[in-house]
Design a protein around this motif. Sequence first.
Motif, short mmCIF file in Angstrom:
data_model
loop_
_atom_site.label_atom_id
_atom_site.label_comp_id
_atom_site.label_asym_id
_atom_site.label_seq_id
_atom_site.Cartn_x
_atom_site.Cartn_y
_atom_site.Cartn_z
N LYS A 14 0.84 -1.21 0.00
CA LYS A 14 0.00 0.00 0.00
C LYS A 14 0.87 1.26 0.00
N ASN A 15 1.96 1.23 0.75
CA ASN A 15 2.87 2.37 0.78
C ASN A 15 3.46 2.63 -0.61
N SER A 16 3.84 1.55 -1.31
CA SER A 16 4.37 1.69 -2.68
C SER A 16 3.33 2.30 -3.62
N GLU A 17 2.08 1.86 -3.48
CA GLU A 17 1.00 2.42 -4.30
C GLU A 17 0.85 3.92 -4.03
N GLU A 18 0.91 4.30 -2.75
CA GLU A 18 0.76 5.72 -2.42
C GLU A 18 1.92 6.55 -2.94
N ILE A 19 3.12 5.99 -2.92
CA ILE A 19 4.28 6.70 -3.47
C ILE A 19 4.09 6.91 -4.97
N GLN A 20 3.61 5.88 -5.68
CA GLN A 20 3.37 6.01 -7.12
C GLN A 20 2.29 7.03 -7.43
N TYR A 22 0.91 9.50 -5.14
CA TYR A 22 1.00 10.81 -4.48
C TYR A 22 2.43 11.31 -4.27
N ASP A 23 3.41 10.56 -4.74
CA ASP A 23 4.82 10.90 -4.56
C ASP A 23 5.28 10.85 -3.11
N GLU A 24 4.49 10.28 -2.23
CA GLU A 24 4.92 10.04 -0.85
C GLU A 24 4.06 8.94 -0.25
#
Length: 161
Positions: A14-20, A22-24
């Motif tokens: 989920k963190n990787s998805e958010e980085i992709q 929202y850039d964080e």
Amino acid sequence: MADINQILTSLKRKNSEEIQTYDEGFLLPGATNEALEQLAKLSEKYLKQPLSPEYIECLQLSDGFSLNGLNIYSSIEKLDPYFLPGIVQVNLAFWQEDFHRQYIYYGDESQYRLAFDISNKKYVCLDQNKHKALHFFDTFSQLLNAVIIEARILNPLPFFS
């Protein structure tokens, strides 16, 4: 039933998805060994017992986190990149009221508090407003998994119990 490794894997995904998107992400740097040693000392001194080993595994991945309304408390209070209370500090604040002294709080969500019932030696999902025990669990990971599913923290849901 999900174990802590399955939960941590889902959180990393989920963190990787958010980085992709929202850039964080929401995961913070993991707690250092020194921070965990200090936390163990503070827990013994003030809470009078050790913290869940599975909770410590979460802190090793991310020293607390906030995701879709679910907050897992950090080893110490954090102000950046967002506010997270430290687990010992938040429990000492709660313990100003006698009712709360029967619990060690690990986190919260808009509807629930994630806690350990000291007298029953069980993890418990408490109603945030009524302070009523909703469900008891044998492990922290079972509690965390149940709240993730019930509050729909991860979408799609990572696993089912």
